[in-house]
Write a protein that holds these residues in place. Structure first.
Motif, mmCIF file in Angstrom:
data_model
loop_
_atom_site.group_PDB
_atom_site.id
_atom_site.type_symbol
_atom_site.label_atom_id
_atom_site.label_comp_id
_atom_site.label_asym_id
_atom_site.label_seq_id
_atom_site.Cartn_x
_atom_site.Cartn_y
_atom_site.Cartn_z
ATOM 1 N N UNK A 74 0.355 5.423 7.820
ATOM 2 C CA UNK A 74 -0.920 4.816 8.192
ATOM 3 C C UNK A 74 -0.655 3.443 8.793
ATOM 4 N N UNK A 75 -1.711 2.806 9.261
ATOM 5 C CA UNK A 75 -1.583 1.461 9.842
ATOM 6 C C UNK A 75 -2.683 0.563 9.277
ATOM 7 N N UNK A 76 -3.032 0.789 8.011
ATOM 8 C CA UNK A 76 -4.143 0.057 7.385
ATOM 9 C C UNK A 76 -3.640 -1.240 6.763
ATOM 10 N N UNK A 77 -3.321 -2.189 7.634
ATOM 11 C CA UNK A 77 -2.681 -3.435 7.214
ATOM 12 C C UNK A 77 -3.551 -4.265 6.277
ATOM 13 N N UNK A 78 -4.821 -4.423 6.641
ATOM 14 C CA UNK A 78 -5.684 -5.317 5.855
ATOM 15 C C UNK A 78 -6.056 -4.713 4.514
ATOM 16 N N UNK A 79 -6.168 -3.399 4.463
ATOM 17 C CA UNK A 79 -6.574 -2.796 3.198
ATOM 18 C C UNK A 79 -5.377 -2.440 2.318
ATOM 19 N N UNK A 80 -4.192 -2.251 2.922
ATOM 20 C CA UNK A 80 -3.033 -1.812 2.136
ATOM 21 C C UNK A 80 -1.867 -2.809 2.131
ATOM 22 N N UNK A 81 -1.916 -3.823 2.986
ATOM 23 C CA UNK A 81 -0.757 -4.705 3.137
ATOM 24 C C UNK A 81 -0.726 -5.858 2.145
ATOM 25 N N UNK A 82 0.372 -6.606 2.193
ATOM 26 C CA UNK A 82 0.515 -7.838 1.422
ATOM 27 C C UNK A 82 0.815 -8.976 2.399
ATOM 28 N N UNK A 83 0.552 -10.212 1.980
ATOM 29 C CA UNK A 83 0.755 -11.343 2.883
ATOM 30 C C UNK A 83 2.240 -11.487 3.236
ATOM 31 N N UNK A 84 2.499 -11.660 4.526
ATOM 32 C CA UNK A 84 3.872 -11.826 4.995
ATOM 33 C C UNK A 84 3.877 -12.504 6.350
ATOM 34 N N UNK A 85 5.043 -12.509 6.974
ATOM 35 C CA UNK A 85 5.186 -13.135 8.290
ATOM 36 C C UNK A 85 5.769 -12.116 9.259
ATOM 37 N N UNK A 86 5.065 -11.882 10.354
ATOM 38 C CA UNK A 86 5.598 -11.020 11.415
ATOM 39 C C UNK A 86 5.218 -11.606 12.768
ATOM 40 N N UNK A 87 6.180 -11.569 13.695
ATOM 41 C CA UNK A 87 5.925 -12.026 15.066
ATOM 42 C C UNK A 87 5.267 -13.400 15.108
ATOM 43 N N UNK A 88 5.712 -14.278 14.246
ATOM 44 C CA UNK A 88 5.319 -15.669 14.366
ATOM 45 C C UNK A 88 4.113 -16.119 13.574
ATOM 46 N N UNK A 89 3.441 -15.203 12.874
ATOM 47 C CA UNK A 89 2.246 -15.615 12.129
ATOM 48 C C UNK A 89 2.268 -15.088 10.705
ATOM 49 N N UNK A 90 1.653 -15.862 9.815
ATOM 50 C CA UNK A 90 1.448 -15.374 8.456
ATOM 51 C C UNK A 90 0.128 -14.610 8.422
ATOM 52 N N UNK A 91 0.183 -13.405 7.886
ATOM 53 C CA UNK A 91 -1.006 -12.557 7.854
ATOM 54 C C UNK A 91 -0.737 -11.413 6.882
#
Lengths: 265, 411
Positions: free
Chosen positions: B286-303
């Motif tokens: 899946x690609x459900x970053x906001x509902x399944x992800x944790x805070x991290x850093x990718x491609x220059x931003x924390x999100x």
């Protein structure tokens, strides 16, 4: 364990330019990584940069990207890398500097991470995607725990930035010798001597030059430009990966000796 | 209709702050080599965003070249489909970004950034692309302004979006295949950043989403804010008020931010972002970053970020190449944590059903990305009371997806 600063102090007192080879942990496997650390240590390395493989290595060129991918495909994890360091570092002269991207550090929690690598015997840390503006949260706790965080200066850095980075960097200042990612280049960027002079005007801290240095002759030029350390990555990673582990270890040992000879009187 | 193409800066709360932070999100996690270029870009943006000549050129091109303003279309048969037996129910409107030149919202940003690049004296343009819409938009504006253009695209995406690859090449862009990692948008973005690190002195990177290091999330948002600005004026004209609910798909989140930005300070307007659940959020695909992800850093931003417990970035999955991204723009993470916007996800299957339904009921073939937003109506509409007005960002058209859909329907 020697700190990076102590190591440079002793090298400077002897008028020696340091050699810092780089390898990617877990490529081709962790057992070879452990052996490679010993080989490099015995072949003229003064410090060793150990790359922790990461899924999205933004600052790395094809050789180190590929090495990281292979290491991850083998299932290499940070715990295992630290286990190797814990096992090998007491037998080495060279302090170990971890080269790793910020997300795995953040993921673990900065203080926990720093404590874990300090316990394993790591001396320093280079985080290529953490510029000065974002580094404060790492620099302070690292100082407390005794890990030296080395910051990078690039050919594009303004004089203002160079001054601020030179002030904050610990252990040494890592001068990125090319506008670009890691990887072998046939020629040294013409700006390196001028950049070294600029950094030198702001600080007495040691300066290491890396990115793109792939041959003894280039290493010699860097030393003659006034660098305190020469850092060589892709050219070593490639030699280690090109052959069987046994042949690769022999190749990097010989290469490391030739680099050391080139920067020694 | 005439509107200003850029948002005003007079809002009481400035986002991002001067360090490029949306709360704890955002920032600049990039190699030192890029820091001067990011500062230069920010300075150029601050200079030209209030420059009458820049604004006039942008406005004229948005009108005559892109075809703005895009219509706010009342989707009568979709509305009827979701109506309750008594005839009440959500009133569904589509903001027709699919009618823009090149078929998606992406050109709003590509055009404005190329105008900036020209003023910064950059001769060469690079960009990443997933579905190919941002790549096509960038190739288009580079053709229009005679700039050299290199587009990085994952090999897997080049296969599923071959039509867009052809379009980019036709317009003179070099499409550079990226086979590292998973061969998708994440890897194409990494490769574009590596190119920029190497060629930063003559090259501008037209980042295509509200992601990446500061100032990109701000700049890309502002260049798409015209979507929300027009929507506000059109709502006022049609019914004399605000919309009740805004609905948009979220991969990196540019079309959603473009629609939302104008309304973030309107508490009565519900903001809903829809991510790709792929084969399901309980699977690994899946690609459900906001509902399944944790805070991290990718491609220059924390999100928020899809990552494993060792902090390695995970492969995302979606039938839609434009949503197939393990990260998300930092302002979305902020709006989520502030509980100002809500984020949900829909699966490949649900998106496909919405894709067909929209084609059959409205004669509009939406992009598979857009179909995710439309698909959420199935969940949303039964929860609503009365007849609220929903504006869906119809962010792109689906011509590029018909091969993928045909293949899927065969399997």
């Amino acid at each position: 364990m020697n700190s990076i600063s102590d190591c440079f102090k002793s090298l400077r007192s002897r008028g020696t330019c340091a050699l810092i080879p780089f390898i990617t942990a877990g490529d081709p496997d962790l057992e070879t990584t452990a052996k490679a650390l010993r080989v490099l240590d015995g072949a003229g390395a003064d410090m060793i940069e150990l790359g922790v493989p990461y899924s999205d290595p933004l600052a790395d060129g094809p050789v180190i990207q590929a090495a990281a991918s292979r290491a991850l495909q083998k299932g290499t994890r940070l715990e295992q890398v630290l286990e190797i360091v814990r096992e090998v570092s007491p037998t080495l002269r060279s302090p170990i500097i971890l080269f790793m991207y910020y997300n795995p550090i953040l993921n673990r929690g900065i203080e926990t991470f720093l404590q874990q690598i300090a316990d394993a015997g790591v001396a320093g840390l280079v985080v290529p995607d953490l510029p000065l503006e974002e580094a404060e949260g790492l620099l302070k706790p690292a100082q407390k725990i005794g890990i030296e965080v080395v910051l990078l200066v690039a050919p594009t850095s303004s004089l203002e930035r160079i001054e601020a980075i030179a002030r904050a960097s610990q252990g040494f200042i890592y001068l990125v010798s090319v506008t670009g990612v890691t990887g072998m280049r046939s020629q040294m960027e013409a700006r390196v001597p001028e950049l070294l002079k600029q950094i030198r005007s702001y600080t007495d801290k040691p300066i290491g030059v890396g990115f793109g240095i792939s041959a003894p002759e280039q290493a010699r030029q860097v030393r003659e430009s006034g660098a305190d350390a020469v850092i060589v990555g892709s050219a070593i990673v490639k030699r280690l990966a090109d052959e069987t582990p046994q042949a690769g270890l022999q190749a990097i040992g010989e290469f490391c000796q030739s680099l050391k000879a080139a920067i020694s009187d | 209709m005439t509107t200003t193409p850029l948002p005003t800066q007079s809002q009481a709360e400035q986002r991002p702050d001067t360090l490029g932070r949306f709360g704890r999100f955002g920032g600049k996690y990039v190699p030192e080599t890029l820091m001067p270029a990011l500062s230069q870009l920010e300075a150029a943006y601050q200079q030209y965003r209030n420059d009458p000549e820049f604004i006039a050129e942008l406005q004229q091109l948005l009108r005559d070249y892109v075809g703005r303003a895009t219509p706010l279309y009342f989707a009568e048969r979709l509305t009827a489909h979701y109506a309750r037996p008594d005839g009440t129910g959500a009133q569904i409107y589509l903001k027709r970004e699919d009618l823009n030149h090149t078929g998606a919202h992406k050109i709003n940003n590509a055009l404005a950034q190329v105008l900036l690049a020209k003023r910064m004296g950059k001769q060469r343009i690079i960009a990443e692309t997933g579905a190919g819409q941002h790549g096509v938009a960038t190739a288009t504006v580079c053709a229009r302004f005679g700039l050299k253009c290199v587009i990085y695209m994952g090999v897997q995406d080049m296969e599923r979006q071959s039509l867009n690859v052809f379009r980019m090449r036709l317009m003179g862009a070099e499409v550079s295949p990226v086979s590292t990692g998973t061969g998708t948008l994440k890897d194409a973005t990494s490769e574009a950043i590596r190119d920029w690190v190497t060629n930063v002195e003559n090259t501008h990177y037209i980042l295509g989403s509200v992601a990446g290091p500061h100032p990109y999330p701000m700049i890309v948002r502002d260049f798409h804010a015209v979507i929300g600005i027009e929507t506000r004026a059109q709502c006022l004209e049609k019914w004399g008020g605000l919309p009740d609910i805004l609905l948009a798909c979220v991969g990196g989140g540019s079309n959603a931010m473009g629609l939302f930005h104008e309304f973030v300070n309107e508490p009565s307007v519900r903001l809903i972002g829809v991510e790709a659940a792929g084969e399901g959020v309980n699977t690994e695909k899946h690609a459900a970053t906001l509902t399944q992800g944790r805070v991290g850093v990718l491609h220059g931003a924390m999100s928020y970020l899809l990552q494993n417990d060792d902090g390695q970035v995970l492969e995302a999955h979606s039938i839609s190449a434009g949503l197939d991204y393990p990260g998300v723009g930092p302002e979305h993470s902020y709006l989520k944590d502030q509980q100002r916007a809500e984020y949900y996800s829909v699966t490949d299957e649900e998106a496909l059903a919405a894709f067909k339904r929209t084609a059959q009921l409205e004669g509009i073939i939406p992009a598979l990305e857009t179909a995710h937003a439309i698909a959420y109506l199935d969940t949303l509409c039964p929860q609503l009371e009365g007849s609220p007005r929903i504006v869906i960002n119809c962010s792109g058209r689906g011509d590029k997806d018909v091969q993928t859909v045909a293949k899927h329907l065969q399997d």
